[in-house]
Design a protein around this motif. Structure first.
Motif, short mmCIF file in Angstrom:
data_model
loop_
_atom_site.label_atom_id
_atom_site.label_comp_id
_atom_site.label_asym_id
_atom_site.label_seq_id
_atom_site.Cartn_x
_atom_site.Cartn_y
_atom_site.Cartn_z
N MET A 1 0.84 -1.19 0.00
CA MET A 1 0.00 0.00 0.00
C MET A 1 0.87 1.24 0.00
N THR A 2 0.32 2.29 -0.56
CA THR A 2 0.95 3.60 -0.52
C THR A 2 -0.12 4.62 -0.16
N TYR A 3 0.22 5.53 0.74
CA TYR A 3 -0.71 6.56 1.19
C TYR A 3 -0.05 7.92 1.05
N GLN A 4 -0.89 8.95 0.80
CA GLN A 4 -0.40 10.33 0.75
C GLN A 4 -1.23 11.16 1.72
N LEU A 5 -0.54 11.97 2.52
CA LEU A 5 -1.22 12.83 3.47
C LEU A 5 -2.10 13.86 2.78
N THR A 6 -3.21 14.19 3.41
CA THR A 6 -4.04 15.33 3.03
C THR A 6 -4.27 16.12 4.31
N THR A 7 -4.93 17.25 4.23
CA THR A 7 -5.16 18.05 5.43
C THR A 7 -6.15 17.41 6.39
N CYS A 8 -6.97 16.48 5.92
CA CYS A 8 -7.97 15.90 6.81
C CYS A 8 -8.04 14.38 6.71
N GLY A 9 -6.93 13.75 6.34
CA GLY A 9 -6.89 12.30 6.22
C GLY A 9 -5.76 11.89 5.30
N LEU B 1 -4.90 9.80 1.29
CA LEU B 1 -5.35 9.16 0.05
C LEU B 1 -4.61 7.84 -0.07
N ARG B 2 -5.33 6.77 -0.34
CA ARG B 2 -4.71 5.48 -0.64
C ARG B 2 -4.48 5.49 -2.15
N THR B 3 -3.23 5.50 -2.55
CA THR B 3 -2.90 5.76 -3.96
C THR B 3 -3.32 4.63 -4.90
N ALA C 1 -8.69 6.17 -2.99
CA ALA C 1 -9.71 6.28 -1.93
C ALA C 1 -9.26 7.28 -0.87
N PHE C 2 -10.16 8.21 -0.53
CA PHE C 2 -9.88 9.14 0.55
C PHE C 2 -10.25 8.46 1.86
N ILE C 3 -9.36 8.53 2.83
CA ILE C 3 -9.60 7.93 4.14
C ILE C 3 -9.55 9.04 5.18
N GLY D 1 5.37 1.55 7.63
CA GLY D 1 4.99 2.19 6.38
C GLY D 1 5.40 3.66 6.36
N GLN D 2 5.81 4.13 5.19
CA GLN D 2 6.22 5.53 5.01
C GLN D 2 5.20 6.25 4.14
N VAL D 3 4.53 7.22 4.72
CA VAL D 3 3.49 7.96 4.01
C VAL D 3 4.12 9.05 3.14
N LEU D 4 3.52 9.29 1.96
CA LEU D 4 3.97 10.39 1.10
C LEU D 4 3.57 11.71 1.74
N THR D 5 4.37 12.73 1.56
CA THR D 5 4.11 14.02 2.18
C THR D 5 2.89 14.71 1.58
N LEU D 6 2.40 15.69 2.30
CA LEU D 6 1.27 16.50 1.87
C LEU D 6 1.62 17.22 0.58
N ASN D 7 0.71 17.21 -0.39
CA ASN D 7 0.90 17.94 -1.64
C ASN D 7 0.18 19.28 -1.47
N GLU D 8 0.91 20.29 -1.02
CA GLU D 8 0.29 21.58 -0.71
C GLU D 8 -0.31 22.25 -1.94
N ALA D 9 0.30 22.10 -3.10
CA ALA D 9 -0.25 22.70 -4.32
C ALA D 9 -1.62 22.13 -4.61
#
Length: 70
Positions: free
Chosen positions: A1-9, A11-13, A17-19, A39-47
């Motif tokens: 699995m790979t996940y990316q941070l968002t401001t409120c949860g 994303l499972r890449t 899926a937004f979690i 597991g290492q989460v991908l950083t927040l994509n501020e753009a």
């Protein structure tokens, strides 16, 4: 699995899926277990966060998916 941070949860890449940060959500619990296992989460994509309305999870996922496809 790979996940990316968002401001409120996160994303499972694999399936875009937004979690949300919800301790009763099974996907959130799976994500937490994945983190504890190293597991290492991908950083927040501020753009991306800046172009998607904060209240629109669907819009955020669509914009993220569009950025990945390009």
């Amino acid at each position: 699995m790979t996940y990316q941070l968002t401001t409120c949860g996160v994303l499972r890449t694999e399936d875009s899926a937004f979690i949300p940060q919800d301790p009763t959500n099974r996907d959130w619990l799976d994500y937490q277990a994945w983190l504890l296992a190293g597991g290492q989460v991908l950083t927040l994509n501020e753009a991306l966060e800046n172009v998607a309305p904060a209240s629109s999870v669907t819009s955020l996922a669509k914009k993220w998916l569009g950025a990945v496809i390009r």
